[in-house]
Structures are given as structure tokens and as C-alpha cells.
Design a protein around this motif. Structure first.
Motif, PDB file in Angstrom:
ATOM      1  N   SER A   1       0.845  -1.181   0.000  1.00 46.22           N
ATOM      2  CA  SER A   1       0.000   0.000   0.000  1.00 46.22           C
ATOM      3  C   SER A   1       0.887   1.240   0.000  1.00 46.22           C
ATOM      4  CB  SER A   1      -0.918   0.003   1.220  1.00 46.22           C
ATOM      5  OG  SER A   1      -0.149   0.158   2.398  1.00 46.22           O
ATOM      6  N   PHE A   2       0.273   2.397  -0.107  1.00 48.28           N
ATOM      7  CA  PHE A   2       1.050   3.639  -0.101  1.00 48.28           C
ATOM      8  C   PHE A   2       1.879   3.765   1.182  1.00 48.28           C
ATOM      9  CE2 PHE A   2      -2.099   5.274  -3.242  1.00 48.28           C
ATOM     10  CZ  PHE A   2      -1.191   5.593  -4.231  1.00 48.28           C
ATOM     11  N   GLY A   3       1.227   3.503   2.317  1.00 49.28           N
ATOM     12  CA  GLY A   3       1.935   3.621   3.585  1.00 49.28           C
ATOM     13  C   GLY A   3       3.062   2.621   3.718  1.00 49.28           C
ATOM     14  N   GLU A   4       2.809   1.380   3.280  1.00 49.18           N
ATOM     15  CA  GLU A   4       3.844   0.355   3.345  1.00 49.18           C
ATOM     16  C   GLU A   4       5.014   0.689   2.432  1.00 49.18           C
ATOM     17  OE1 GLU A   4       0.755  -3.359   4.259  1.00 49.18           O
ATOM     18  OE2 GLU A   4       1.490  -2.950   2.229  1.00 49.18           O
ATOM     19  N   ALA A   5       4.705   1.232   1.244  1.00 49.26           N
ATOM     20  CA  ALA A   5       5.777   1.636   0.330  1.00 49.26           C
ATOM     21  C   ALA A   5       6.619   2.755   0.932  1.00 49.26           C
ATOM     22  CB  ALA A   5       5.190   2.072  -1.010  1.00 49.26           C
ATOM     23  N   ALA A   6       5.941   3.734   1.550  1.00 45.41           N
ATOM     24  CA  ALA A   6       6.668   4.842   2.178  1.00 45.41           C
ATOM     25  C   ALA A   6       7.555   4.347   3.318  1.00 45.41           C
ATOM     26  CB  ALA A   6       5.676   5.886   2.689  1.00 45.41           C
ATOM     27  N   LEU A   7       7.026   3.430   4.131  1.00 47.08           N
ATOM     28  CA  LEU A   7       7.816   2.892   5.236  1.00 47.08           C
ATOM     29  C   LEU A   7       9.003   2.088   4.710  1.00 47.08           C
ATOM     30  CD1 LEU A   7       8.217   2.422   8.260  1.00 47.08           C
ATOM     31  CD2 LEU A   7       6.711   0.421   8.068  1.00 47.08           C
ATOM     32  N   PHE A   8       8.789   1.314   3.655  1.00 46.40           N
ATOM     33  CA  PHE A   8       9.870   0.513   3.092  1.00 46.40           C
ATOM     34  C   PHE A   8      11.010   1.401   2.599  1.00 46.40           C
ATOM     35  CE2 PHE A   8      11.928  -1.596  -0.507  1.00 46.40           C
ATOM     36  CZ  PHE A   8      12.291  -2.804   0.064  1.00 46.40           C
ATOM     37  N   LEU A   9      10.670   2.493   1.920  1.00 47.27           N
ATOM     38  CA  LEU A   9      11.703   3.405   1.422  1.00 47.27           C
ATOM     39  C   LEU A   9      12.425   4.103   2.576  1.00 47.27           C
ATOM     40  CD1 LEU A   9       9.739   4.871  -1.612  1.00 47.27           C
ATOM     41  CD2 LEU A   9      11.714   3.363  -1.706  1.00 47.27           C
ATOM     42  N   SER A  10      11.700   4.402   3.643  1.00 45.25           N
ATOM     43  CA  SER A  10      12.352   4.988   4.820  1.00 45.25           C
ATOM     44  C   SER A  10      13.291   3.987   5.479  1.00 45.25           C
ATOM     45  CB  SER A  10      11.298   5.464   5.822  1.00 45.25           C
ATOM     46  OG  SER A  10      10.561   6.559   5.305  1.00 45.25           O
ATOM     47  N   VAL A  11      12.900   2.710   5.471  1.00 50.89           N
ATOM     48  CA  VAL A  11      13.765   1.664   6.037  1.00 50.89           C
ATOM     49  C   VAL A  11      15.043   1.540   5.211  1.00 50.89           C
ATOM     50  CG1 VAL A  11      13.956  -0.822   6.445  1.00 50.89           C
ATOM     51  CG2 VAL A  11      11.893   0.399   7.134  1.00 50.89           C
ATOM     52  N   LEU A  12      14.946   1.738   3.885  1.00 48.64           N
ATOM     53  CA  LEU A  12      16.150   1.736   3.059  1.00 48.64           C
ATOM     54  C   LEU A  12      17.096   2.857   3.472  1.00 48.64           C
ATOM     55  CD1 LEU A  12      14.909   0.946  -0.571  1.00 48.64           C
ATOM     56  CD2 LEU A  12      15.764  -0.605   1.184  1.00 48.64           C
ATOM     57  N   GLY A  13      16.524   3.998   3.846  1.00 51.94           N
ATOM     58  CA  GLY A  13      17.353   5.084   4.364  1.00 51.94           C
ATOM     59  C   GLY A  13      18.033   4.693   5.668  1.00 51.94           C
ATOM     60  N   MET A  14      17.306   3.959   6.527  1.00 55.81           N
ATOM     61  CA  MET A  14      17.886   3.476   7.782  1.00 55.81           C
ATOM     62  C   MET A  14      19.036   2.503   7.496  1.00 55.81           C
ATOM     63  SD  MET A  14      16.070   1.224  10.781  1.00 55.81           S
ATOM     64  CE  MET A  14      14.622   2.277  10.741  1.00 55.81           C
ATOM     65  N   PHE A  15      18.830   1.606   6.530  1.00 57.46           N
ATOM     66  CA  PHE A  15      19.888   0.674   6.142  1.00 57.46           C
ATOM     67  C   PHE A  15      21.117   1.433   5.655  1.00 57.46           C
ATOM     68  CE2 PHE A  15      22.002  -1.273   2.495  1.00 57.46           C
ATOM     69  CZ  PHE A  15      22.490  -2.455   3.045  1.00 57.46           C
ATOM     70  N   ASN A  16      20.881   2.489   4.905  1.00 60.22           N
ATOM     71  CA  ASN A  16      21.983   3.277   4.367  1.00 60.22           C
ATOM     72  C   ASN A  16      22.827   3.901   5.480  1.00 60.22           C
ATOM     73  OD1 ASN A  16      23.150   4.639   1.827  1.00 60.22           O
ATOM     74  ND2 ASN A  16      22.677   6.395   3.128  1.00 60.22           N
ATOM     75  N   VAL A  17      22.157   4.406   6.516  1.00 58.76           N
ATOM     76  CA  VAL A  17      22.880   5.041   7.621  1.00 58.76           C
ATOM     77  C   VAL A  17      23.635   4.013   8.455  1.00 58.76           C
ATOM     78  CG1 VAL A  17      22.594   6.340   9.763  1.00 58.76           C
ATOM     79  CG2 VAL A  17      21.328   7.017   7.729  1.00 58.76           C
ATOM     80  N   LEU A  18      22.982   2.885   8.737  1.00 59.26           N
ATOM     81  CA  LEU A  18      23.570   1.909   9.651  1.00 59.26           C
ATOM     82  C   LEU A  18      24.685   1.086   9.018  1.00 59.26           C
ATOM     83  CD1 LEU A  18      20.335   0.571  11.421  1.00 59.26           C
ATOM     84  CD2 LEU A  18      21.971   2.264  12.274  1.00 59.26           C
ATOM     85  N   LEU A  19      24.535   0.721   7.747  1.00 55.93           N
ATOM     86  CA  LEU A  19      25.458  -0.244   7.161  1.00 55.93           C
ATOM     87  C   LEU A  19      26.301   0.288   6.006  1.00 55.93           C
ATOM     88  CD1 LEU A  19      23.142  -3.394   7.185  1.00 55.93           C
ATOM     89  CD2 LEU A  19      24.836  -2.703   8.871  1.00 55.93           C
ATOM     90  N   VAL A  20      25.896   1.369   5.386  1.00 56.78           N
ATOM     91  CA  VAL A  20      26.655   1.883   4.236  1.00 56.78           C
ATOM     92  C   VAL A  20      27.597   3.010   4.657  1.00 56.78           C
ATOM     93  CG1 VAL A  20      26.452   2.854   1.901  1.00 56.78           C
ATOM     94  CG2 VAL A  20      24.762   1.216   2.703  1.00 56.78           C
ATOM     95  N   THR A  21      27.346   3.622   5.793  1.00 56.27           N
ATOM     96  CA  THR A  21      28.148   4.772   6.226  1.00 56.27           C
ATOM     97  C   THR A  21      29.635   4.443   6.300  1.00 56.27           C
ATOM     98  OG1 THR A  21      26.267   5.597   7.500  1.00 56.27           O
ATOM     99  CG2 THR A  21      28.431   6.496   8.039  1.00 56.27           C
ATOM    100  N   CYS A  22      29.949   3.225   6.680  1.00 54.83           N
ATOM    101  CA  CYS A  22      31.359   2.859   6.844  1.00 54.83           C
ATOM    102  C   CYS A  22      32.124   2.884   5.515  1.00 54.83           C
ATOM    103  CB  CYS A  22      31.469   1.477   7.469  1.00 54.83           C
ATOM    104  SG  CYS A  22      30.691   0.172   6.515  1.00 54.83           S
ATOM    105  N   ILE A  23      31.442   2.674   4.398  1.00 60.53           N
ATOM    106  CA  ILE A  23      32.136   2.606   3.106  1.00 60.53           C
ATOM    107  C   ILE A  23      32.683   3.972   2.688  1.00 60.53           C
ATOM    108  CG2 ILE A  23      31.900   1.999   0.666  1.00 60.53           C
ATOM    109  CD1 ILE A  23      29.810  -0.037   1.450  1.00 60.53           C
ATOM    110  N   PRO A  24      31.905   5.066   2.706  1.00 62.60           N
ATOM    111  CA  PRO A  24      32.493   6.372   2.395  1.00 62.60           C
ATOM    112  C   PRO A  24      33.638   6.749   3.327  1.00 62.60           C
ATOM    113  CG  PRO A  24      30.112   6.520   2.342  1.00 62.60           C
ATOM    114  CD  PRO A  24      30.449   5.178   2.909  1.00 62.60           C
ATOM    115  N   ILE A  25      33.543   6.337   4.607  1.00 59.14           N
ATOM    116  CA  ILE A  25      34.621   6.638   5.552  1.00 59.14           C
ATOM    117  C   ILE A  25      35.906   5.912   5.142  1.00 59.14           C
ATOM    118  CG2 ILE A  25      35.372   6.385   7.942  1.00 59.14           C
ATOM    119  CD1 ILE A  25      32.462   6.722   8.796  1.00 59.14           C
ATOM    120  N   ILE A  26      35.766   4.645   4.775  1.00 64.77           N
ATOM    121  CA  ILE A  26      36.938   3.881   4.329  1.00 64.77           C
ATOM    122  C   ILE A  26      37.538   4.484   3.067  1.00 64.77           C
ATOM    123  CG2 ILE A  26      37.693   1.644   3.442  1.00 64.77           C
ATOM    124  CD1 ILE A  26      35.600   0.342   5.266  1.00 64.77           C
TER     125      ILE A  26
END
Length: 454
Positions: free
Chosen positions: A294-319
Motif C-alpha cells: 500500500s502507499f503507507g507500506e511503500a513509504a515505510l519501506f523506502l524509509s527503512v532503506l534510508g535506515m539501512f543506508n545510515v547503519l550499514l553503508v556509512t562505513c564505506i564512504p569513511i573507508i
């Protein structure tokens, strides 16, 4: 458990360069009749427009209009029966005109946001040579998807839920237990990786070749979606879409030939094709593993992708920073205005692509994506030394033609046959009418002709 049909949802599309979600089910704001409370479209191809409702009402109204009641009682009955169908017809016509009007606005917004983000990315990378860091920075803005959706929900919906209640409701998309740690790593993390790869390869390609070629080649992602959905999801085979896929491949080869197969351009084209492939894989896997949202589920899923980006991808630009692969001397020299401008336009584009089908047809949204190619071409003509030789122009036209062929609905051939049959019947009726009229005139002339017999 959600049931998965063997189809790729439409438009999801494409996000940051174009990763959108797949078919989104839920709110019935798209159409009140038929299955259309579905926010989706047949993603790979451009999106399937909502089905039209039955024509029985319209045909019934036409039949009643042809009948002329002879008495006041019959006339009153005629008005009672014909009135509702006539009102329904005009309401539907007004609704269609409104959706088309909104479609024009959405096309312009999608085209401007997509082409604008591509041009800003080019300008940003010329001063800040860090495509992965730029990808990480812009993806962090995905956090805003769910808050923006909730604000729209509060404004539009009559039933008000607290943010916590709405969040818990949308979390069911990840399973009965909600957004658990297991669901995060199994249902969100893989798509976060594909999202990052899609954007990174796209931005890295902009460093190698001009934005016109990048935006045109990325349109091939719909052809890749069709091929993957046909193989993996057992989607319906359509000859016209195979032709479109051939056009896309031919356009890629011609685009490479336009620059004489130089290593610089070949690498750039390979990067764009890789980005389009990651986008297609994202869409097909979403449909295969997660189904619809649904619209709400899609919005939440995309926000969760942002959470994944902060938690697990942040280390790559630092390296990359400390290894001097993506290095900048000081934070003051970072073009923050360009970075924020690019991120805002990309977020706007993703919002329009994922949620624009609530107010207009998915096909129109797809048109906005392909129209960004000529816009980028005009900008490149005045800002860079791009050479629009005949081979490059033909390649862009072929890719665009393949893109539009993928927008055709599944039953497009049925509509063509019906149209041709109807035209043939009308032509036959007109010819029969002319023959009948001519025969009647001949008979009349024979009866009125004076007789000279004695």
C-alpha cells in the motif's frame, strides 16, 4: 502470506535514477470500480493504466437516447432511467479529464526533477569527485518518505491514526511480527544494496559520458525488467516487448559506436547498463519476494532503506576517504548547495514516481522519464562539447521507441482489432446506405418519368 502473481508491478519504479516500487495495492483513490485500488502499474513496461469499467451503462444510455417516448409517462420513465447513466457518464468524463490534467503537471514535474538531478549530479561531481559519498548522502533523505506520507494521510483521510498506530499498521508489510531484526536483514537489506549499486553506477557513469547518453541508456531498464519478469516471474509473453528489448540492445550498441568504441565511453556505457540492470533486478525481486504494498507500506519501506543506508553503508564512504579513493581536503570546500539540491530533486522524483499514480495514470509518469532525454540533450548542447552525429541521434530515437513500445498494455492488439473491425463495419454500413439511397432515387426517377407510349 501475500499471494504473488506472475507479473511485475508497474512503475515502481525507478528510483534515484529510477528505482521505484512495484505494484502498490491499497487505497481506492485511483478508481472506484474494478481492481484499481492498486497503486501500481505494470512496472517493467511502463505501467498499466487502470482498467476501464464496464461499458454496459454507456451502451444502455445510448439505446435509451435513440428511443423517443410517445407519452408523458414514458418520457418520465425515460428520464428516470437515462438520468443516472448520463450523470455517471459525465462524472467519469470529468474524472478522466482531471486525471489527464494532473498527468500533464506530473509529466512536467517528473521530467524537470529527473533531468535537473542528472545535471546537478554532473556539476557536483565536477567539483566533488566522490560518487559513492554522493549516493550515500542522497539516500539518507529517504528517511523523509514516511513522514511525508503521514502528513498527506492526516490531510486526506477522515480516520486519524497516531504516527505509532500508522507505523504499526504499515509494519505488517514485513510480516506478522513487524519490522524485526531478521526482517530488516532479509527483506530490506538486499534492496538497500541494489539501491546503492544502482545510484552509484549511474553517478559514476556521469563522470565518463554526457548526461544525454546516460539518461537515454538508463531508459533501457524497462526492457531489462521485461526480460527478467518473463524469465523469472513467468510474465505474459508479448512479441512487441521483445521487439522493444531488441531496440534497447541495438541502441546501446549504436551509442557505443557513436563515440568510436573509445575506452572512456565504453566504460561509461557499461556503467549505465549495469545501473539499469540493477534497477531491473530490484523491481523484479521486489515483486517476487515482497509482492505488493500500500502507499503507507511503500513509504515505510523506502524509509527503512534510508535506515539501512545510515547503519550499514556509512562505513564505506569513511573507508574510501581515509584510503584517498574519494578524498576531499576540507568540509568547507564541499559544494553543500549542489549536494542538497541534487538530493531534494532526487527525493522529489522518487515521490512523484512512487505516489504520483494516486492522481494520474502510470503511463504518463513514464513519459515524463523518457522526455528528460531531450531536455538533457538541449542542456548538453549549450553547456558541453557533445556532438550529435547521426548515429547518436538514431540510437536515442531507437531507445525512445523501444521505451514507448514497452508502455503498451497487454491487450493492445485486441483494442487495435476491435477498432479496425468497427471501422470496417461503419464503412460497410455507409456503402450499403449509399447503395440503398441510389436505388431509391432510381426507382423514384422511373416512377416520375413521363410515358410516350400511344
Amino acid at each position: 502470506m501475500k499471494k504473488h502473481s506472475a507479473r511485475v508491478a508497474p512503475l515502481s519504479a525507478c528510483n534515484s535514477p529510477v528505482l521505484t516500487l512495484t505494484r502498490v495495492e491499497g487505497n481506492s483513490c485511483i478508481c472506484n470500480h474494478c481492481e484499481t485500488g492498486k497503486v501500481g502499474t505494470r512496472l517493467p513496461f511502463g505501467t498499466a493504466a487502470v482498467r476501464a469499467t464496464s461499458n454496459s451503462w454507456i451502451l444502455g444510455g445510448a439505446e435509451l437516447e435513440d428511443h423517443h417516448p410517445a407519452s408523458p409517462a414514458l418520457a418520465e420513465t425515460h428520464n428516470e432511467v437515462n438520468g443516472p447513466s448520463s450523470q455517471w457518464f459525465w462524472k467519469q468524463s470529468i474524472a478522466q479529464m482531471k486525471k489527464c490534467s494532473w498527468g500533464i503537471v506530473v509529466i512536467l514535474c517528473v521530467c524537470s526533477s529527473w533531468s535537473g538531478s542528472t545535471q546537478l549530479a554532473k556539476s557536483t561531481l565536477s567539483r566533488f569527485d566522490a560518487p559513492l559519498t554522493l549516493t550515500w548522502f542522497s539516500t539518507n533523505w529517504n528517511f523523509l518518505f514516511f513522514p511525508i506520507y503521514y502528513v498527506g494521510y492526516i490531510i486526506k483521510s477522515d480516520e486519524k491514526q497516531s504516527p505509532k498506530q500508522k507505523y504499526q499498521e504499515c509494519c505488517r508489510f514485513f510480516g506478522d511480527s513487524g519490522l524485526t531484526l531478521k526482517a530488516f536483514f532479509t527483506k530490506a537489506a538486499p534492496f538497500g544494496v541494489l539501491w546503492t549499486l544502482t545510484n552509484y553506477l549511474y553517478l559514476h557513469a556521469i563522470k565518463k559520458i554526457n548526461t544525454t547518453d546516460v539518461s537515454a541508456l538508463f531508459c533501457c531498464n524497462k526492457a531489462f525488467v521485461f526480460l527478467l519478469s518473463w524469465i523469472v516471474l513467468r510474465d505474459k509473453f508479448m512479441g512487441v516487448r521483445i521487439v522493444a528489448a531488441i531496440f534497447a540492445i541495438a541502441g546501446i550498441v549504436m551509442m557505443t559506436y557513436a563515440d568510436g568504441f573509445h575506452s572512456h565511453s565504453v566504460i561509461g556505457i557499461a556503467l549505465v547498463v549495469g545501473s539499469a540492470s540493477m534497477s531491473a533486478l530490484y523491481k523484479v525481486l521486489f515483486k517476487l519476494l515482497l509482492g505488493s504494498a500500500s502507499f503507507g507500506e511503500a513509504a515505510l519501506f523506502l524509509s527503512v532503506l534510508g535506515m539501512f543506508n545510515v547503519l550499514l553503508v556509512t562505513c564505506i564512504p569513511i573507508i574510501l576517504y581515509f584510503t584517498k579513493v574519494e578524498y576531499w581536503s576540507s568540509f568547507e570546500k564541499i559544494p553543500w548547495c549542489l549536494l542538497c539540491g541534487f538530493s531534494v530533486l532526487q527525493l522529489t522524483f522518487n515521490i512523484l514516481v512512487n505516489f504520483g499514480i494516486a492522481i494520474t495514470y502510470p503511463t504518463l509518469i513514464s513519459c515524463g522519464i523518457v522526455l528528460s532525454v531531450p531536455v538533457n540533450a538541449v542542456v548538453d548542447h549549450y553547456t558541453s562539447e557533445i556532438v550529435f552525429n547521426s548515429v547518436r541521434v538514431i540510437a536515442i530515437v531507437i531507445i525512445g521507441l523501444g521505451f514507448f513500445l514497452l508502455l503498451l498494455p497487454e491487450d493492445w492488439d485486441v483494442y487495435i482489432i476491435k477498432l479496425l473491425t468497427r471501422l470496417k463495419v461503419q464503412k460497410k454500413e455507409e456503402s450499403d446506405g449509399n447503395v440503398t439511397t441510389g436505388t431509391a432515387l432510381q426507382i423514384r426517377s422511373c416512377t416520375t418519368r413521363p410515358s410516350f407510349a400511344h
